[in-house]
Design a protein around this motif. Structure first.
Motif, mmCIF file in Angstrom:
data_model
loop_
_atom_site.group_PDB
_atom_site.id
_atom_site.type_symbol
_atom_site.label_atom_id
_atom_site.label_comp_id
_atom_site.label_asym_id
_atom_site.label_seq_id
_atom_site.Cartn_x
_atom_site.Cartn_y
_atom_site.Cartn_z
ATOM 1 N N GLY A 137 8.577 -2.316 -19.225
ATOM 2 C CA GLY A 137 9.952 -2.767 -19.088
ATOM 3 C C GLY A 137 10.874 -2.418 -20.225
ATOM 4 N N TYR A 138 10.334 -1.781 -21.278
ATOM 5 C CA TYR A 138 11.195 -1.335 -22.372
ATOM 6 C C TYR A 138 11.272 0.188 -22.462
ATOM 7 C CZ TYR A 138 11.339 -6.123 -24.128
ATOM 8 O OH TYR A 138 11.546 -7.481 -24.261
ATOM 9 N N GLY A 139 10.657 0.873 -21.516
ATOM 10 C CA GLY A 139 10.750 2.331 -21.479
ATOM 11 C C GLY A 139 11.882 2.802 -20.589
ATOM 12 N N GLU A 145 7.533 4.156 -19.294
ATOM 13 C CA GLU A 145 6.905 2.980 -18.703
ATOM 14 C C GLU A 145 5.390 3.179 -18.583
ATOM 15 O OE1 GLU A 145 8.542 -0.124 -17.248
ATOM 16 O OE2 GLU A 145 9.736 0.593 -18.929
ATOM 17 N N LEU A 146 4.969 4.379 -18.192
ATOM 18 C CA LEU A 146 3.542 4.674 -18.114
ATOM 19 C C LEU A 146 2.902 4.603 -19.499
ATOM 20 C CD1 LEU A 146 3.516 7.639 -15.569
ATOM 21 C CD2 LEU A 146 2.813 5.280 -15.152
ATOM 22 N N GLY A 192 7.694 5.610 -10.356
ATOM 23 C CA GLY A 192 6.799 5.308 -11.454
ATOM 24 C C GLY A 192 5.684 4.351 -11.060
ATOM 25 N N LEU A 193 6.011 3.391 -10.206
ATOM 26 C CA LEU A 193 5.000 2.468 -9.722
ATOM 27 C C LEU A 193 3.893 3.225 -9.001
ATOM 28 C CD1 LEU A 193 3.810 -0.292 -9.005
ATOM 29 C CD2 LEU A 193 5.405 -0.383 -7.062
#
Length: 400
Positions: A137-139, A145-146, A192-193
């Motif tokens: 959540g900070y990327g 995020e990965l 991304g998910l």
């Protein structure tokens, strides 16, 4: 594999109450192979290793069910800004808040993030935590995020702790997607998910449903995709305003809804119907000097389980003490001692979908327990800045 009998302890039972003082007929715990085999009085001793707990308090190990422990940079300047009256929403809209952490986090490798996060994790382990949820959540980009989730998985290898990972790309809108939230959800949060899921990096999906973040309508495609992938969902909701995120997440059978200062009686009823846990985060309430209390009475009346967590993050809850989270839950939100202890054990485990694995001292569960230099749970909740930990027991073994 030799079994271990933990005896002469004051054991906290499943409802948060304490067994009678150690004496003939008091409860004992038998563990073997990292699991709890039996709990009861007068258990057999033949061939077992015996651990005399010295009359100390034995509880399930704490579960920190909401943390942002992996991040880059520092936001102490925002603390100073809030002290002179600048509201968090204004800080966030001016490029601070989550976006400030984004810039620092994007610049860091997996190894750098792990190195920065380990001291924070070690503070929690020193208070007995054996399970922690770690969010991305900070990327705010697929690659960053990965990287965060890879770092989270690495923490579980670097320390003897159970790490649950949560995909929180829908935390804020980065500058390159300004005024294009639907595109961001599709191209970063969902894409991304799928990549994180394929790599085995994600255990649950979360989002920030708020006026400075995303609306339920914008989040619906993400939650639909999570459901299709068989992943449970959570939500940050009703923290700064009432946007309807709690009822939205309840329709997806969310594991938890978190913050909830502006939640309503109707939200509590929706959560009860869906089995959603209310995760209360007093560290953020305290740091932001909020005045609207979460509707604890409504949660009690509806039978909604309440959990507490640190919400450890660089800006709005720089908290690395699960014990202080309990004290704040009691002092700020008026939870009882029993509610506070359940909030960091059984109910916190339920908020992660781990109620059949951790959070209670019961046969079949992991042997994650803590031995405290205390006689009653009230002594854990009442004191501030004092750590009475005697031993952290992870999967049946005492660990440093």
């Amino acid at each position: 594999m030799i079994a271990t009998l933990w005896t002469n302890a004051r054991i906290v039972t499943a409802d948060g109450s304490i067994d009678r003082a150690p004496e003939a007929g008091a409860l004992e715990v038998l563990t073997q192979g990292g699991r709890i085999v039996a709990v009861g009085p007068g258990l057999a001793r033949d061939g077992h290793r015996i651990v005399d707990c010295g009359g100390r308090l034995l509880t399930p190990a704490p579960v920190d069910c909401h943390s942002h422990i992996i991040f880059g940079g520092d936001r102490a300047n925002e603390f100073e800004m809030r002290l002179v009256g600048v509201p968090y929403t204004q800080i966030a809209q001016a490029g601070g808040g989550i976006k400030a952490s984004m810039r620092a986090t994007r610049a860091m490798s997996v190894e750098a993030l792990v190195a920065a996060s380990l001291p924070r994790l070690d503070h929690l382990l020193a208070e007995g935590v054996c399970t922690i949820e770690v969010k991305s959540g900070y990327g705010l980009s697929v690659a960053a995020e990965l990287t965060m989730l890879r770092a989270a998985r690495a923490l579980g290898h670097a320390r003897q702790v159970r790490v649950c990972t949560t995909w929180l790309a829908a935390h804020a809108l980065p500058p390159e997607y300004d005024a294009r939230p639907e595109a961001y959800i599709a191209e970063v949060a969902i894409a991304g998910l799928e990549a994180a899921h394929a790599e085995g990096l994600v255990d649950a999906v979360d989002s920030f449903c708020e006026g400075i973040a995303f609306t339920p309508a914008q989040l619906a495609p993400l939650y639909d995709r999570a459901r299709a992938l068989g992943l449970p969902v959570k939500i940050h909701a009703e923290q700064l305003s009432h946007l309807g995120g709690t009822a939205f997440a309840a329709r997806y059978g969310a594991l938890s809804a978190d913050h909830l200062e502006h939640a309503t009686t109707g939200d509590a009823q929706a959560m009860a119907a869906s089995g959603t846990v209310a995760v209360l985060l007093p560290g953020a309430f305290y740091a932001l000097r909020e005045t609207v209390l979460p509707p604890v009475a409504a949660f009690r009346a509806a039978g909604v389980p309440m959990a507490l967590a640190t919400d450890c993050n660089p800006g709005t809850s720089p908290l690395t003490s699960i014990l202080l989270a309990m004290n704040m839950g009691a002092t700020l939100f008026r939870l009882t001692v029993a509610e506070c202890l359940l909030a960091i054990t059984a109910h916190a485990a339920r908020a992660l979908g781990l109620q059949d694995e951790v959070g209670r001292i019961a046969p079949g569960l992991a042997a994650d327990m803590v031995l405290w230099d205390a006689e009653t749970p009230a002594q854990l909740v009442a004191r501030i800045g004092f750590n009475p930990l005697h031993a952290r027991i992870f999967q049946g073994e005492v660990v440093a």
